[in-house]
Enzyme design. Structure first.
Site, PDB file in Angstrom:
ATOM      1  N   ASP A   1      53.294  22.980   4.525  1.00  0.00           N
ATOM      2  CA  ASP A   1      53.699  22.767   5.913  1.00  0.00           C
ATOM      3  C   ASP A   1      52.689  23.417   6.875  1.00  0.00           C
ATOM      4  O   ASP A   1      51.487  23.388   6.615  1.00  0.00           O
ATOM      5  CB  ASP A   1      55.109  23.356   6.106  1.00  0.00           C
TER       6      ASP A   1
ATOM      7  N   HIS B   1      57.086  25.063  12.682  1.00  0.00           N
ATOM      8  CA  HIS B   1      57.781  24.104  11.821  1.00  0.00           C
ATOM      9  C   HIS B   1      57.993  24.661  10.416  1.00  0.00           C
ATOM     10  O   HIS B   1      59.092  24.594   9.860  1.00  0.00           O
ATOM     11  CB  HIS B   1      56.968  22.813  11.784  1.00  0.00           C
TER      12      HIS B   1
ATOM     13  N   SER C   1      62.693  16.470   8.535  1.00  0.00           N
ATOM     14  CA  SER C   1      62.040  17.731   8.171  1.00  0.00           C
ATOM     15  C   SER C   1      63.055  18.842   7.977  1.00  0.00           C
ATOM     16  O   SER C   1      62.822  19.784   7.228  1.00  0.00           O
ATOM     17  CB  SER C   1      61.055  18.167   9.261  1.00  0.00           C
TER      18      SER C   1
END
Length: 412
Positions: free
Chosen positions: A167, A198, A358
């Site tokens: 990620d 994120h 996600s």
């Protein structure tokens, strides 16, 4: 995408074939990186033949002047080599049209595809429990019915399992990880931090002490996306290769460590044969991989690595057990997991609420780590276990799509 930002789905089409090697082109909406390509070898090519091919390539590049049209800056040539599990061998780099034509003429080459931008996809009997959970997704995974506020789980909580988070990185010093997160490797920039947020949010759902499903899992940051949440497909594959080697005990094939490892990829881009083959190599090595389905409200068969059958592809559900309006769907989706308005960690010690597939995928990755900690067999077969445990409750899941929502088997 849960995917946070939008990845453009596209089907790669064969542009030409020269001596058996396919040169693929991306569709008109893919964000291709100029003059960057991924060259994938045929599965039967040996290490010796692969090395001979790359030696030829280096010699050929040294014997010619490769320059961009109208520019004095030479092409970089081969930049990275990949070898995953002895079945996926490839390399990537910067080449002009003439060099691509020469490469495609070699019988050992299976196909060549353009490199492109990849983005995040955000838009028991011995149970313990966590009351007043900070994120509704935890309570939903630990209960048969919606609306609860308690997460029921076994206290083993994924101990002894390692989760690789491919990620934007992880804020490994966030207090909710309690020292269980560490930095792995960086394949996108020079900042060994999560400057986007994120990856930290994803890791928190996988294994945070308050916000995670597997509260005892070890977490490893594999950074492949930058501060803007984007990176190259070739860089993502390089991160996948590194994570697979680490999960397989540092080698190239299956080891005992593989069955005690899980991976999460809350990212995606256009359909890519290279990305899918790399994901399959990881699955073949005995490693469980959860992947976000994507956030375009379309069939996930057009996104990679979500379209690879051997991974566990995850769509996003809402608090009332509906399909999130942004979530991709289709036959490649294995399960649904909470993905709308999910609260988890934010770099710097705080929290954030995000939506996307996600956010759904790390629920499945965390559940995978939790089940391995309970003694379930790891590897790609774990997705079948998760599907069997899931409850068929999703309303209007999408044409040809499962309605199964993940459940940890708590009995509650």
């Amino acid at each position: 995408m849960g995917f946070i930002t939008k990845a453009i789905p596209i089907v790669l089409a064969a542009l030409s074939t020269v001596n058996g090697a396919r040169i693929l082109e991306a569709g008109p909406h893919a964000e291709a990186i100029p003059n960057k390509y991924i060259v994938v070898m045929k599965r039967e090519v040996s290490d010796e033949a692969f090395n001979a091919h790359t030696t030829w390539l280096s010699q050929s590049l040294n014997s010619r002047i490769m320059r961009r049209a109208g520019s004095s800056k030479p092409m970089a040539g081969m930049q990275d080599k990949y070898s995953l599990g002895g079945i996926f061998r490839a390399y990537s780099g910067e080449f002009d049209d003439a060099m691509i034509k020469d490469i495609s003429s070699h019988d050992d080459v299976d196909f060549i595809e353009p490199d492109f931008v990849v983005r995040t996809t955000t838009n028991g009997t011995n149970l313990t429990h966590q009351d007043n959970v900070p994120s509704w997704g935890l309570a939903r995974v630990g209960s048969k019915k919606p609306g609860g506020t308690t997460y029921y789980y076994d206290p083993s909580a994924g101990k002894g399992v390692t989760a690789y988070i491919i990620d934007t990185g992880i804020d490994i010093d966030h207090e909710d990880f309690q020292g269980r997160a560490k930095w792995g490797e960086n394949f996108v920039d020079q900042q060994n931090t999560d400057c986007n947020g994120h990856g930290t949010h994803v890791a928190g759902t996988v294994g945070g002490t308050k916000y995670g499903l597997a509260k005892g899992v070890s977490l490893v940051a594999v950074k492949v996306l930058d501060c803007d949440g984007s990176g190259s497909n070739s860089g993502v594959i390089k991160g996948m290769e590194w994570a697979m080697r680490q999960a397989s005990g540092g080698g190239n094939g299956t080891a005992k460590a593989a069955g005690k490892s899980v991976m999460n990829m809350s990212l995606g881009g256009p359909r890519s044969e290279a990305s899918n083959q790399a994901a399959k190599a990881i699955s073949d090595a005995g490693i469980f991989m959860a992947v976000a389905a994507g956030n375009e409200n379309m069939d996930a068969q057009h996104s990679s690595p979500a379209s690879e059958p051997s991974v566990c592809t995850v769509a996003a559900s809402t608090k009332d057990d509906g399909k999130a309006d942004f979530s991709n769907y289709g036959a490649v989706v294995d399960v649904y997991a909470p993905g709308k308005d999910i609260t988890s960690l934010k770099p710097g010690g705080s929290t954030d609420t995000l939506s996307g597939t996600s956010m759904a995928s790390p629920h499945v990755c965390g559940l995978g780590a939790y089940l391995i900690g309970l003694g379930k067999q790891g590897g790609p077969g774990l997705c079948d276990t998760i599907k069997k445990m899931a409850n068929d409750v999703i309303q209007s899941p999408g044409e040809g799509t499962t309605g199964k929502l993940i459940y940890n088997g708590s009995g509650k």
